[in-house]
Design a protein around this motif. Structure first.
Motif, PDB file in Angstrom:
ATOM      1  N   VAL A  51      -4.244  55.001  41.032  1.00 43.70           N
ATOM      2  CA  VAL A  51      -4.499  56.016  39.514  1.00 43.70           C
ATOM      3  C   VAL A  51      -4.927  55.061  38.390  1.00 43.70           C
ATOM      4  O   VAL A  51      -5.026  53.628  38.795  1.00 43.70           O
ATOM      5  CB  VAL A  51      -3.419  56.140  38.837  1.00 43.70           C
ATOM      6  N   GLY A  52      -5.840  55.306  38.068  1.00 50.28           N
ATOM      7  CA  GLY A  52      -6.473  54.684  36.469  1.00 50.28           C
ATOM      8  C   GLY A  52      -6.459  55.528  35.394  1.00 50.28           C
ATOM      9  O   GLY A  52      -6.974  56.369  35.279  1.00 50.28           O
ATOM     10  N   VAL A  53      -6.698  54.114  34.239  1.00 57.33           N
ATOM     11  CA  VAL A  53      -7.052  55.621  33.420  1.00 57.33           C
ATOM     12  C   VAL A  53      -7.439  54.565  32.036  1.00 57.33           C
ATOM     13  O   VAL A  53      -7.943  53.456  32.549  1.00 57.33           O
ATOM     14  CB  VAL A  53      -4.847  55.840  32.400  1.00 57.33           C
ATOM     15  N   ASP A  54      -8.669  55.268  30.928  1.00 53.12           N
ATOM     16  CA  ASP A  54      -8.994  54.760  30.206  1.00 53.12           C
ATOM     17  C   ASP A  54      -8.739  55.077  29.000  1.00 53.12           C
ATOM     18  O   ASP A  54      -8.940  56.890  29.111  1.00 53.12           O
ATOM     19  CB  ASP A  54     -10.731  54.582  30.433  1.00 53.12           C
ATOM     20  N   VAL A  55      -8.855  54.868  28.403  1.00 52.14           N
ATOM     21  CA  VAL A  55      -9.059  55.165  26.390  1.00 52.14           C
ATOM     22  C   VAL A  55      -9.978  55.028  25.275  1.00 52.14           C
ATOM     23  O   VAL A  55     -10.080  53.743  25.921  1.00 52.14           O
ATOM     24  CB  VAL A  55      -7.121  54.911  26.060  1.00 52.14           C
ATOM     25  N   SER A  56     -10.645  55.474  24.749  1.00 50.58           N
ATOM     26  CA  SER A  56     -10.952  54.999  24.224  1.00 50.58           C
ATOM     27  C   SER A  56     -10.548  55.822  22.597  1.00 50.58           C
ATOM     28  O   SER A  56     -10.994  57.487  22.841  1.00 50.58           O
ATOM     29  CB  SER A  56     -12.930  55.947  24.197  1.00 50.58           C
ATOM     30  N   ALA A  57     -10.647  55.133  21.626  1.00 46.85           N
ATOM     31  CA  ALA A  57     -10.068  55.821  20.452  1.00 46.85           C
ATOM     32  C   ALA A  57     -11.030  56.739  19.858  1.00 46.85           C
ATOM     33  O   ALA A  57     -12.273  56.351  19.780  1.00 46.85           O
ATOM     34  CB  ALA A  57      -9.531  54.360  19.191  1.00 46.85           C
ATOM     35  N   PRO A  58     -10.601  57.302  18.499  1.00 39.22           N
ATOM     36  CA  PRO A  58     -11.794  58.613  18.594  1.00 39.22           C
ATOM     37  C   PRO A  58     -12.706  57.419  17.557  1.00 39.22           C
ATOM     38  O   PRO A  58     -12.135  56.154  16.631  1.00 39.22           O
ATOM     39  CB  PRO A  58     -10.816  59.603  17.251  1.00 39.22           C
ATOM     40  N   ARG A  59     -13.922  57.903  17.012  1.00 37.01           N
ATOM     41  CA  ARG A  59     -14.731  57.401  15.953  1.00 37.01           C
ATOM     42  C   ARG A  59     -13.772  57.159  14.397  1.00 37.01           C
ATOM     43  O   ARG A  59     -14.137  55.393  14.637  1.00 37.01           O
ATOM     44  CB  ARG A  59     -15.604  58.111  15.436  1.00 37.01           C
ATOM     45  N   ALA A  60     -13.263  57.755  14.065  1.00 34.69           N
ATOM     46  CA  ALA A  60     -12.377  57.597  12.515  1.00 34.69           C
ATOM     47  C   ALA A  60     -11.588  56.294  13.241  1.00 34.69           C
ATOM     48  O   ALA A  60     -11.383  55.674  12.140  1.00 34.69           O
ATOM     49  CB  ALA A  60     -11.795  58.664  12.333  1.00 34.69           C
ATOM     50  N   ALA A  61     -10.563  56.408  14.020  1.00 32.72           N
ATOM     51  CA  ALA A  61      -9.750  55.155  14.911  1.00 32.72           C
ATOM     52  C   ALA A  61     -10.016  53.778  14.950  1.00 32.72           C
ATOM     53  O   ALA A  61     -10.143  52.601  14.256  1.00 32.72           O
ATOM     54  CB  ALA A  61      -8.574  55.481  15.495  1.00 32.72           C
ATOM     55  N   ARG A  62     -11.309  54.108  15.494  1.00 26.88           N
ATOM     56  CA  ARG A  62     -12.325  52.735  15.667  1.00 26.88           C
ATOM     57  C   ARG A  62     -12.969  52.335  14.265  1.00 26.88           C
ATOM     58  O   ARG A  62     -13.173  51.119  13.830  1.00 26.88           O
ATOM     59  CB  ARG A  62     -13.020  53.341  16.791  1.00 26.88           C
ATOM     60  N   ALA A  63     -13.471  53.498  13.568  1.00 30.74           N
ATOM     61  CA  ALA A  63     -13.874  52.567  12.027  1.00 30.74           C
ATOM     62  C   ALA A  63     -12.866  51.691  11.281  1.00 30.74           C
ATOM     63  O   ALA A  63     -13.588  51.055  10.543  1.00 30.74           O
ATOM     64  CB  ALA A  63     -14.521  53.880  11.209  1.00 30.74           C
ATOM     65  N   ARG A  64     -11.516  52.283  10.922  1.00 33.36           N
ATOM     66  CA  ARG A  64     -10.653  51.421  10.316  1.00 33.36           C
ATOM     67  C   ARG A  64     -10.411  50.401  11.609  1.00 33.36           C
ATOM     68  O   ARG A  64      -9.774  49.657  10.265  1.00 33.36           O
ATOM     69  CB  ARG A  64      -9.041  52.506  10.260  1.00 33.36           C
ATOM     70  N   ARG A  65     -10.216  49.616  12.391  1.00 30.68           N
ATOM     71  CA  ARG A  65     -10.184  48.907  12.682  1.00 30.68           C
ATOM     72  C   ARG A  65     -11.150  47.276  11.917  1.00 30.68           C
ATOM     73  O   ARG A  65     -11.852  47.839  12.059  1.00 30.68           O
ATOM     74  CB  ARG A  65     -10.164  49.118  14.583  1.00 30.68           C
TER      75      ARG A  65
END
Length: 98
Positions: free
Chosen positions: A74-88
């Motif tokens: 099994v493998g998994v990859d997550v990409s935060a929603p654009r709005a969440a990345r902008a707040r980082r």
């Protein structure tokens, strides 16, 4: 950053403890492949229902995802929603490029 990494490690330990029947007091023996994929060392016996237990974890921003599988890889990859990345908060090198 550090809180998300800690949450990721706690999720990994809990997953291994729960699915492999490890006592909570005993640390789940987790190592990493050359590619960085986490795995439980062979020293831990696996239940008959999960002979090839494996898992993967990914985190970005405030998101942490863990997937486990008793039989198949099994493998998994997550990409935060654009709005969440902008707040980082940006790292200094990133800010210099903006």
């Amino acid at each position: 950053g550090a809180n998300i990494a800690l949450l990721s490690r706690l999720m990994q330990r809990r997953c291994c403890e729960e699915l492999l029947g490890l006592a909570r007091a005993a640390a789940a023996p987790i190592s990493r492949t050359k590619g960085g994929k986490p795995f439980v060392t062979r020293a831990v016996s696996r239940p008959d229902s999960a002979p090839n237990f494996n898992y993967n974890v990914s985190h970005e921003g405030a998101w942490v995802v863990l997937a486990s599988e008793p039989l198949l890889l099994v493998g998994v990859d997550v990409s935060a929603p654009r709005a969440a990345r902008a707040r980082r908060p940006r790292a200094p090198a990133d800010a210099a490029e903006a």
